[in-house]
Design a protein around this motif. Structure first.
Motif, PDB file in Angstrom:
ATOM      1  N   ASP A  31       0.806  -1.237   0.000  1.00 41.49           N
ATOM      2  CA  ASP A  31       0.000   0.000   0.000  1.00 41.49           C
ATOM      3  C   ASP A  31       0.830   1.273   0.000  1.00 41.49           C
ATOM      4  O   ASP A  31       0.312   2.369   0.210  1.00 41.49           O
ATOM      5  N   GLY A  32       2.130   1.144  -0.221  1.00 43.21           N
ATOM      6  CA  GLY A  32       3.008   2.308  -0.221  1.00 43.21           C
ATOM      7  C   GLY A  32       3.804   2.450   1.054  1.00 43.21           C
ATOM      8  O   GLY A  32       4.829   3.147   1.078  1.00 43.21           O
ATOM      9  N   SER A  33       3.375   1.799   2.112  1.00 40.75           N
ATOM     10  CA  SER A  33       4.111   1.875   3.374  1.00 40.75           C
ATOM     11  C   SER A  33       4.355   0.503   3.998  1.00 40.75           C
ATOM     12  O   SER A  33       5.282   0.356   4.796  1.00 40.75           O
ATOM     13  N   GLU A  34       3.541  -0.482   3.637  1.00 40.77           N
ATOM     14  CA  GLU A  34       3.760  -1.826   4.166  1.00 40.77           C
ATOM     15  C   GLU A  34       3.136  -2.858   3.235  1.00 40.77           C
ATOM     16  O   GLU A  34       2.314  -2.533   2.375  1.00 40.77           O
ATOM     17  N   ILE A  35       3.559  -4.106   3.438  1.00 45.92           N
ATOM     18  CA  ILE A  35       2.949  -5.225   2.722  1.00 45.92           C
ATOM     19  C   ILE A  35       1.726  -5.631   3.532  1.00 45.92           C
ATOM     20  O   ILE A  35       1.856  -6.140   4.658  1.00 45.92           O
ATOM     21  N   VAL A  36       0.553  -5.375   3.010  1.00 48.73           N
ATOM     22  CA  VAL A  36      -0.657  -5.565   3.810  1.00 48.73           C
ATOM     23  C   VAL A  36      -1.125  -7.010   3.827  1.00 48.73           C
ATOM     24  O   VAL A  36      -1.744  -7.464   4.794  1.00 48.73           O
ATOM     25  N   VAL A  37      -0.855  -7.734   2.755  1.00 49.37           N
ATOM     26  CA  VAL A  37      -1.283  -9.115   2.699  1.00 49.37           C
ATOM     27  C   VAL A  37      -0.438  -9.859   1.669  1.00 49.37           C
ATOM     28  O   VAL A  37       0.158  -9.230   0.783  1.00 49.37           O
ATOM     29  N   ALA A  38      -0.358 -11.163   1.783  1.00 50.84           N
ATOM     30  CA  ALA A  38       0.412 -11.973   0.834  1.00 50.84           C
ATOM     31  C   ALA A  38      -0.406 -13.195   0.453  1.00 50.84           C
ATOM     32  O   ALA A  38      -1.266 -13.661   1.210  1.00 50.84           O
ATOM     33  N   ASP A  39      -0.107 -13.701  -0.726  1.00 52.47           N
ATOM     34  CA  ASP A  39      -0.795 -14.895  -1.212  1.00 52.47           C
ATOM     35  C   ASP A  39       0.235 -15.806  -1.872  1.00 52.47           C
ATOM     36  O   ASP A  39       1.127 -15.333  -2.582  1.00 52.47           O
ATOM     37  N   VAL A  40       0.112 -17.102  -1.624  1.00 53.81           N
ATOM     38  CA  VAL A  40       1.027 -18.083  -2.205  1.00 53.81           C
ATOM     39  C   VAL A  40       0.288 -18.881  -3.259  1.00 53.81           C
ATOM     40  O   VAL A  40      -0.714 -19.541  -2.969  1.00 53.81           O
ATOM     41  N   ARG A  65      13.884 -11.978   0.785  1.00 53.04           N
ATOM     42  CA  ARG A  65      14.696 -12.385   1.933  1.00 53.04           C
ATOM     43  C   ARG A  65      13.969 -13.416   2.793  1.00 53.04           C
ATOM     44  O   ARG A  65      14.552 -14.422   3.214  1.00 53.04           O
ATOM     45  N   LEU A  66      12.705 -13.155   3.050  1.00 52.49           N
ATOM     46  CA  LEU A  66      11.951 -14.088   3.873  1.00 52.49           C
ATOM     47  C   LEU A  66      11.821 -15.440   3.177  1.00 52.49           C
ATOM     48  O   LEU A  66      12.012 -16.493   3.798  1.00 52.49           O
ATOM     49  N   ALA A  67      11.506 -15.423   1.888  1.00 52.26           N
ATOM     50  CA  ALA A  67      11.379 -16.684   1.153  1.00 52.26           C
ATOM     51  C   ALA A  67      12.695 -17.449   1.162  1.00 52.26           C
ATOM     52  O   ALA A  67      12.717 -18.673   1.381  1.00 52.26           O
ATOM     53  N   LEU A  68      13.813 -16.757   0.953  1.00 54.65           N
ATOM     54  CA  LEU A  68      15.119 -17.423   0.982  1.00 54.65           C
ATOM     55  C   LEU A  68      15.406 -18.026   2.353  1.00 54.65           C
ATOM     56  O   LEU A  68      15.948 -19.128   2.458  1.00 54.65           O
ATOM     57  N   SER A  69      15.036 -17.309   3.411  1.00 56.39           N
ATOM     58  CA  SER A  69      15.321 -17.815   4.750  1.00 56.39           C
ATOM     59  C   SER A  69      14.521 -19.083   5.048  1.00 56.39           C
ATOM     60  O   SER A  69      14.944 -19.921   5.834  1.00 56.39           O
ATOM     61  N   LEU A  70      13.354 -19.233   4.390  1.00 51.90           N
ATOM     62  CA  LEU A  70      12.528 -20.429   4.556  1.00 51.90           C
ATOM     63  C   LEU A  70      12.902 -21.531   3.569  1.00 51.90           C
ATOM     64  O   LEU A  70      12.452 -22.665   3.703  1.00 51.90           O
ATOM     65  N   ASP A  71      13.696 -21.182   2.557  1.00 51.10           N
ATOM     66  CA  ASP A  71      14.336 -22.152   1.666  1.00 51.10           C
ATOM     67  C   ASP A  71      13.364 -23.125   0.994  1.00 51.10           C
ATOM     68  O   ASP A  71      13.421 -24.336   1.247  1.00 51.10           O
ATOM     69  N   PRO A  72      12.480 -22.640   0.110  1.00 52.67           N
ATOM     70  CA  PRO A  72      11.584 -23.576  -0.580  1.00 52.67           C
ATOM     71  C   PRO A  72      12.363 -24.544  -1.453  1.00 52.67           C
ATOM     72  O   PRO A  72      13.464 -24.233  -1.915  1.00 52.67           O
ATOM     73  N   CYS A  73      11.784 -25.707  -1.711  1.00 52.30           N
ATOM     74  CA  CYS A  73      12.487 -26.722  -2.494  1.00 52.30           C
ATOM     75  C   CYS A  73      12.261 -26.545  -3.992  1.00 52.30           C
ATOM     76  O   CYS A  73      12.689 -27.391  -4.783  1.00 52.30           O
ATOM     77  N   VAL A  74      11.591 -25.450  -4.379  1.00 50.83           N
ATOM     78  CA  VAL A  74      11.379 -25.144  -5.795  1.00 50.83           C
ATOM     79  C   VAL A  74      11.676 -23.662  -6.026  1.00 50.83           C
ATOM     80  O   VAL A  74      11.812 -22.893  -5.077  1.00 50.83           O
ATOM     81  N   ALA A  75      11.751 -23.286  -7.287  1.00 44.29           N
ATOM     82  CA  ALA A  75      11.963 -21.874  -7.625  1.00 44.29           C
ATOM     83  C   ALA A  75      10.767 -21.047  -7.166  1.00 44.29           C
ATOM     84  O   ALA A  75       9.635 -21.537  -7.080  1.00 44.29           O
ATOM     85  N   PHE A  76      11.036 -19.787  -6.855  1.00 48.55           N
ATOM     86  CA  PHE A  76       9.935 -18.901  -6.458  1.00 48.55           C
ATOM     87  C   PHE A  76      10.141 -17.524  -7.093  1.00 48.55           C
ATOM     88  O   PHE A  76      11.242 -17.154  -7.490  1.00 48.55           O
ATOM     89  N   SER A  77       9.060 -16.785  -7.177  1.00 50.44           N
ATOM     90  CA  SER A  77       9.131 -15.394  -7.634  1.00 50.44           C
ATOM     91  C   SER A  77       8.209 -14.558  -6.779  1.00 50.44           C
ATOM     92  O   SER A  77       7.122 -14.999  -6.402  1.00 50.44           O
ATOM     93  N   CYS A  78       8.661 -13.350  -6.434  1.00 48.83           N
ATOM     94  CA  CYS A  78       7.851 -12.404  -5.682  1.00 48.83           C
ATOM     95  C   CYS A  78       7.364 -11.323  -6.636  1.00 48.83           C
ATOM     96  O   CYS A  78       8.151 -10.752  -7.392  1.00 48.83           O
ATOM     97  N   ARG A  79       6.079 -11.035  -6.606  1.00 47.77           N
ATOM     98  CA  ARG A  79       5.549  -9.949  -7.420  1.00 47.77           C
ATOM     99  C   ARG A  79       4.686  -9.041  -6.563  1.00 47.77           C
ATOM    100  O   ARG A  79       3.980  -9.499  -5.655  1.00 47.77           O
ATOM    101  N   LEU A  80       4.769  -7.743  -6.852  1.00 53.33           N
ATOM    102  CA  LEU A  80       4.049  -6.763  -6.066  1.00 53.33           C
ATOM    103  C   LEU A  80       2.727  -6.419  -6.725  1.00 53.33           C
ATOM    104  O   LEU A  80       2.631  -6.273  -7.947  1.00 53.33           O
ATOM    105  N   ILE A  81       1.709  -6.257  -5.893  1.00 49.45           N
ATOM    106  CA  ILE A  81       0.393  -5.799  -6.338  1.00 49.45           C
ATOM    107  C   ILE A  81       0.090  -4.535  -5.556  1.00 49.45           C
ATOM    108  O   ILE A  81       0.168  -4.518  -4.317  1.00 49.45           O
ATOM    109  N   ASP A  82      -0.238  -3.456  -6.248  1.00 52.46           N
ATOM    110  CA  ASP A  82      -0.570  -2.204  -5.554  1.00 52.46           C
ATOM    111  C   ASP A  82      -1.936  -2.311  -4.905  1.00 52.46           C
ATOM    112  O   ASP A  82      -2.917  -2.739  -5.531  1.00 52.46           O
TER     113      ASP A  82
END
Length: 334
Positions: free
Chosen positions: A13-22, A316-333
């Motif tokens: 929202d411009g100041s924080e990540i308000v929600v996430a979806d996997v 960073r968070l995803a890397l620290s949890l080390d998924p066993c497959v490739a991942f991508s992070c995308r932002l939604i406004d």
């Protein structure tokens, strides 16, 4: 076989990540095993998995033996646990080599991190138990002398997932019997975090970092502590038997637990005669990237003053949890 990928969508929202979806495109590998003769499972599983191959094969083999009512002697468990332990050490070192420079405030790769690749090569070149133990003893000395830089300051997470306790195969049986457990596993109705942090949570240093909200640092330290324990245990194989076990669910059905670098791995098998009638695999990634799991809880509410900061926090968070497959992070406004 294509192992799939994770799509991590972060609403900002411009100041924080308000929600996430996997979003998960991970295939249901267990379906490939249906109808196979039990004797072929080990070879097929080794071909299917590129990551944690030894752990997957050990779990499959333990499942079959449990389903047949076989009881493994302690020495047989030691033999199964040894390649799992070597693989776990290698996976931990590989994670440090790849993820650590990204997690650090200073992106320059520290020399100690670069050396992880050398240790992996030395360990893979070990041809027997004794040579592996010799390499591992030298690795313990290196870890004890390592001057490891701290991670960048991170704001405490607004919410976190509970840490998964280490249960035996017999204890898992009643939990894993729930429908769709392999897709969205929970314990006591909650998605929990599995991995080195959960296994090392009793260490006083880990407890201190968790109390301070420094969960990324805690995960890194937990890997280092586990590396030391595993490397030291290679010289005393009976200590490694805690990494795995199995139980008979009923006649013709078995469940196996194997501790991997990323967390607890479960296999559950039902036989019809000598063929596979039902197979269930619960990988650590299903826990940590559950829709209400560690990643979603921890990243939701994370402060981020820019798109770049939001992107980096998710990665960073995803890397620290080390998924066993490739991942991508995308932002939604928002």
């Amino acid at each position: 076989m294509n192992q799939g990928s994770l799509d991590l969508a972060l609403t900002w929202d411009g100041s924080e990540i308000v929600v996430a979806d996997v979003g998960s495109a991970r295939p249901q590998v267990a379906s490939v095993l249906l109808g196979l003769p039990a004797a072929a499972l080990g070879d097929v599983v080794c071909r299917l998995f590129g990551i944690c191959r030894q752990a997957q094969a050990a779990a499959a083999g333990l499942c079959v033996r449990a389903a047949r009512g076989e009881r493994l002697a302690a020495v047989a468990l030691d033999e199964l646990a040894l390649p799992v332990a070597i693989e776990t050490i290698s996976e931990h070192l590989g994670h440090l080599l790849i993820a650590w420079p990204t997690l650090l405030a200073d992106p320059r790769q520290p020399p100690r991190v670069a050396a992880c690749g050398d240790w992996r090569r030395r360990l893979r070149a070990a041809t027997d138990r004794q040579s592996a133990a010799t390499v591992a003893a030298a690795l313990v000395d290196w870890l004890d002398d390592a001057d490891l830089p701290p991670l960048d300051e991170q704001p405490p997470a607004a919410a976190t997932a509970p840490l998964l306790p280490r249960l035996t195969a017999a204890e898992w049986e009643t939990v894993a019997a729930v429908e769709n457990f392999a897709l969205r596993p929970t314990l006591g109705g909650e998605a929990a975090e599995t991995g080195a942090l959960a296994r090392q949570a009793d260490d006083a240093r880990i407890a201190g970092l968790l109390a301070a909200g420094r969960r990324l640092d805690a995960r890194l330290l937990a890997r280092l502590l586990e590396l030391r324990w595993l490397a030291a245990a290679l010289a005393e194989p009976p200590r490694l038997s805690s990494l795995l076990d199995a139980c008979a669910v009923r006649v013709g059905a078995g469940l196996a637990r194997v501790e991997t670098a990323r967390g607890s791995l479960l296999h559950r098998l039902e036989l019809a005669g000598d063929d596979v009638a039902h197979y269930q695999i619960v990988a650590p990634t299903e826990w940590n990237f559950h829709p209400q799991g560690a990643f979603v809880r921890e990243i939701s509410g994370c402060p981020a003053s820019s798109r770049r900061a939001a992107q980096l926090a998710g990665e960073r968070l995803a890397l620290s949890l080390d998924p066993c497959v490739a991942f991508s992070c995308r932002l939604i406004d928002a």
